[in-house]
Design an enzyme around this catalytic site. Structure first.
Site, PDB file in Angstrom:
ATOM      1  N   GLY A 172      -6.197   7.129  -9.498  1.00 27.73           N
ATOM      2  CA  GLY A 172      -6.300   7.714  -8.137  1.00 27.73           C
ATOM      3  C   GLY A 172      -6.219   6.550  -7.110  1.00 27.73           C
ATOM      4  O   GLY A 172      -5.450   5.846  -7.443  1.00 27.73           O
ATOM      5  N   SER A 173      -6.632   6.700  -5.961  1.00 25.01           N
ATOM      6  CA  SER A 173      -6.240   5.731  -4.989  1.00 25.01           C
ATOM      7  C   SER A 173      -7.082   4.291  -5.094  1.00 25.01           C
ATOM      8  O   SER A 173      -7.922   4.191  -5.906  1.00 25.01           O
ATOM      9  CB  SER A 173      -6.840   6.382  -3.603  1.00 25.01           C
ATOM     10  OG  SER A 173      -8.370   6.461  -3.667  1.00 25.01           O
ATOM     11  N   ARG A 208      -8.848   2.957  -2.930  1.00 28.53           N
ATOM     12  CA  ARG A 208     -10.147   2.895  -2.558  1.00 28.53           C
ATOM     13  C   ARG A 208     -11.121   3.375  -3.630  1.00 28.53           C
ATOM     14  O   ARG A 208     -12.053   2.798  -3.875  1.00 28.53           O
ATOM     15  CB  ARG A 208     -10.134   3.885  -1.277  1.00 28.53           C
ATOM     16  CG  ARG A 208     -11.028   3.831  -0.311  1.00 28.53           C
ATOM     17  CD  ARG A 208     -11.199   4.966   0.551  1.00 28.53           C
ATOM     18  NE  ARG A 208     -12.559   5.585   0.623  1.00 28.53           N
ATOM     19  CZ  ARG A 208     -13.022   6.400  -0.154  1.00 28.53           C
ATOM     20  NH1 ARG A 208     -12.109   7.228  -1.009  1.00 28.53           N
ATOM     21  NH2 ARG A 208     -14.240   6.816  -0.067  1.00 28.53           N
ATOM     22  N   GLY A 222     -10.603   3.494  -6.789  1.00 31.29           N
ATOM     23  CA  GLY A 222     -10.633   2.531  -8.069  1.00 31.29           C
ATOM     24  C   GLY A 222     -11.549   1.254  -7.662  1.00 31.29           C
ATOM     25  O   GLY A 222     -12.035   0.854  -8.594  1.00 31.29           O
ATOM     26  N   GLU A 249      -5.675   2.930 -12.806  1.00 32.77           N
ATOM     27  CA  GLU A 249      -4.068   3.413 -12.792  1.00 32.77           C
ATOM     28  C   GLU A 249      -4.234   3.760 -11.238  1.00 32.77           C
ATOM     29  O   GLU A 249      -4.521   4.913 -10.848  1.00 32.77           O
ATOM     30  CB  GLU A 249      -3.743   4.270 -13.435  1.00 32.77           C
ATOM     31  CG  GLU A 249      -3.719   4.405 -14.698  1.00 32.77           C
ATOM     32  CD  GLU A 249      -2.756   3.251 -15.322  1.00 32.77           C
ATOM     33  OE1 GLU A 249      -1.693   2.733 -14.465  1.00 32.77           O
ATOM     34  OE2 GLU A 249      -2.461   2.622 -16.628  1.00 32.77           O
ATOM     35  N   CYS A 268       2.346   8.482  -8.405  1.00 31.38           N
ATOM     36  CA  CYS A 268       2.148   7.067  -8.112  1.00 31.38           C
ATOM     37  C   CYS A 268       3.315   6.226  -8.169  1.00 31.38           C
ATOM     38  O   CYS A 268       3.199   4.991  -7.635  1.00 31.38           O
ATOM     39  CB  CYS A 268       0.844   6.525  -9.089  1.00 31.38           C
ATOM     40  SG  CYS A 268       0.817   6.751 -10.637  1.00 31.38           S
TER      41      CYS A 268
HETATM   42  C1  UN1 Z   1       1.233   9.327 -11.764  1.00 27.79           C
HETATM   43  O1  UN1 Z   1       1.941   9.598 -10.718  1.00 27.79           O
HETATM   44  O2  UN1 Z   1       0.077   9.174 -11.767  1.00 27.79           O
HETATM   45  O3  UN1 Z   1       6.541   7.705 -14.263  1.00 27.79           O
HETATM   46  C2  UN1 Z   1       2.092   9.077 -12.997  1.00 27.79           C
HETATM   47  C3  UN1 Z   1       6.220   8.739 -13.726  1.00 27.79           C
HETATM   48  C4  UN1 Z   1       5.469   9.540 -14.757  1.00 27.79           C
HETATM   49  C5  UN1 Z   1       4.038   9.383 -14.444  1.00 27.79           C
HETATM   50  C6  UN1 Z   1       3.494   9.211 -13.041  1.00 27.79           C
HETATM   51  N1  UN1 Z   1       5.790   9.593 -15.889  1.00 27.79           N
HETATM   52  O4  UN1 Z   1       6.655   9.086 -12.783  1.00 27.79           O
END
Ligand code: UN1
Length: 513
Positions: free
Chosen positions: A243-244, A246, A248, A265, A299
């Site tokens: 998540g964010s 913040r 984390g 992550e 992300c």
């Molecule tokens: C995410 O956005 O939390 O590399 C993971 C990627 C994907 C996973 C993204 N396999 O874009």
């Protein structure tokens, strides 16, 4: 009303009592308030989901703890067999689950299917791994002694996941945790609770067919408070949270306060460096997919393009033209490239980011804006934007979960581009577009990219499950999925065995009795 096979998908995934509060399996103790799940696609209420009270959580913990005692003694390859069957079930339900992901979260159906594919891939990976949970053997300094290490199951693993990958992130964690002999308690995002129910239904069926307790996989629902039950619980040795930044920081501190382990992550601020030796066509494909895929809510989404001045104008013009071809609308309709953002709050954050950008001196070259009118009634659809900006702008330093791409110019050597790329707090994904070997190798060297992921001639998103996934700095340092990411789900034990009739001490110490 829009259907696109949603009703059929819900039925296939065993989602029932949708109006009164759906729950799943035998161990979903949901007596708390109901969460309503609205689709960002058309704004309609898809269903209501029961949430977990503190008392329900205690019951969940009981069944998980009980299940762990049994599951950890099952040989790892047999645990792998159960995960293999789970992968098979996912193949059967790929279309339905991909559709639900698309409808509840808003990503394109293609990307919904891609997400389920990642779940299938990690299951395959985990099955093989279930025969490879190796430790080392070492040579003892003492005669007649043997020394080795082994990996044991850890216990109950808590998983907190985000809305943007509502099913895959759970699977990356849980498929590995299961073959390692752990049991999992999952709190999906309260924005995508039906995806959680669907996944739990699928695994519950597999567990039942194998006469195994459903406590091996547990689901809890609710907001951050339900997450806190887990982060503060000393019975959970590992919390994996996505998540964010913040969020984390809050999770990490709570878990560290009780000396638990966390796997984080968190945010990314991913850049592609475009050098004078870049292949422009490949650059454009990588950048556009990276910036608008999942409506900029990965992300790993591409947020910054760091372009050499010699081809800046050309890249800019080609990008602007490419953006003209993008169609935005219902993500279940395969002609659309981009669906909605997750909810209206996300739209507000997107609008604020554009405003801040302009206030700081940024120049929008693809305007963006919120879409209104037919097909956009949910209020969650926005246009992707491109802006010329500077890396030091506060807004460029932030991860805005939306399709906004910043163009940054560099001159001179590739080192200058690398310095810009590294000059953010996040450290998840990065890429360089170049056919120049020296530039590529400098980017990958110790003084190159500081991210957990560094790519050459592909974009920042779309990582495969075979590699360890995660990033440095405020991204949190965790690694999930492939390589040796499994080790965090186990506890390591070093064993020394003496098969002589003497008891020599280590380090040559003499202790005469
Ligand atoms: C995410 O956005 O939390 O590399 C993971 C990627 C994907 C996973 C993204 N396999 O874009």
């Amino acid at each position: 009303a829009l259907d696109f096979g949603i009703q059929k998908a819900l039925t296939q995934l065993g989602i029932k009592d949708i109006n009164n509060g759906t729950s799943t399996g035998s161990n979903n103790f949901g007596s708390g308030e109901l969460i309503k799940s609205y689709s960002p696609v058309d704004g309609s209420l898809i269903g209501k989901v029961k949430t977990t009270s503190k008392k329900d959580y205690e019951k969940t913990m009981e069944v998980a703890t009980e299940a762990f005692k049994q599951w950890r003694t099952k040989p790892a390859p047999q645990r792998g067999e159960v995960v293999r069957q789970f992968g098979e079930k996912l193949r059967e339900h790929k279309d339905a689950l991909g559709k639900l992901v698309s409808y509840e979260m808003g990503k394109s159906y293609q990307e919904g299917l891609g997400e389920v594919q990642e779940m299938i891939d990690i299951c395959d990976f985990a099955v093989g791994l279930s025969r490879q949970l190796h430790g080392l053997t070492m040579h003892s300094e003492r005669p007649g002694h043997r020394m080795y290490e082994q990996y044991h199951s850890l216990g109950v693993v808590g998983i907190i996941s985000a809305f943007n990958f509502p099913v895959a992130v759970w699977a990356w964690n849980t498929a590995l945790a299961w073959i390692c002999g752990d049991v999992c308690i999952w709190k999906p995002s309260e924005k995508t609770p039906l995806c959680g129910i669907a996944c739990q239904n699928i695994i519950a069926e597999v567990l039942k067919e194998n006469n195994l307790p459903e406590g091996i996989s547990c689901l809890i629902n609710g907001d951050y408070q339900v997450g806190e039950y887990m982060t503060q619980d000393t019975r959970i040795p590992l919390i994996s949270a996505t998540g964010s930044i913040r969020m984390g920081k809050i999770v990490a501190q709570a878990v560290a306060a009780r000396l638990g382990k966390s796997l984080l992550e968190l945010g990314g601020n991913n850049a592609i460096i475009v050098t004078p030796d870049a292949d422009i066509k490949m650059t454009i494909i990588g950048a556009v997919f990276g910036a608008v895929g999942t409506a900029g809510q990965r992300c790993t989404s591409t947020r910054r393009l760091i372009i050499h001045e010699s081809l800046y104008d050309k890249v800019k013009e080609t990008l602007v033209n490419a953006y003209k071809q993008l169609s935005i609308g219902n993500p279940l309709d395969e002609k659309n490239h981009m669906g909605p953002l997750i909810d209206v709050q996300a739209v507000k954050m997107y609008e604020n980011a554009l405003k801040k950008l302009v206030d700081e001196g940024g120049k929008l070259i693809v305007e963006g804006g919120t879409l209104k009118g037919e097909g956009y009634e949910s209020g969650c659809y926005v246009k992707p934007a491109i802006a010329e900006a500077k890396n030091e702008y506060a807004i460029v330093q932030e991860e805005t979960f939306a399709p906004i791409l910043y163009l940054l110019k560099y001159s001179g050597d590739v080192e200058n581009a690398i310095a810009i790329q590294n000059n953010v707090v996040q450290g998840l994904s990065s890429a360089i577009m170049t056919n120049n070997l020296r530039e590529a190798e400098r980017f990958l060297s110790v003084s190159g990219s500081d991210c957990g992921i560094a790519n050459v001639n592909i974009g920042t998103s779309g990582a495969e499950i075979g590699g360890a996934f995660g990033g440095e700095k405020e991204t949190g340092g965790g690694r999930e999925s492939g390589s040796d990411a499994w080790k965090i789900y186990m506890r390591r034990q070093t064993n020394t065995i003496n098969y002589t009739t003497e008891l020599p001490l280590a380090q040559g110490i003499k202790f005469n009795l």
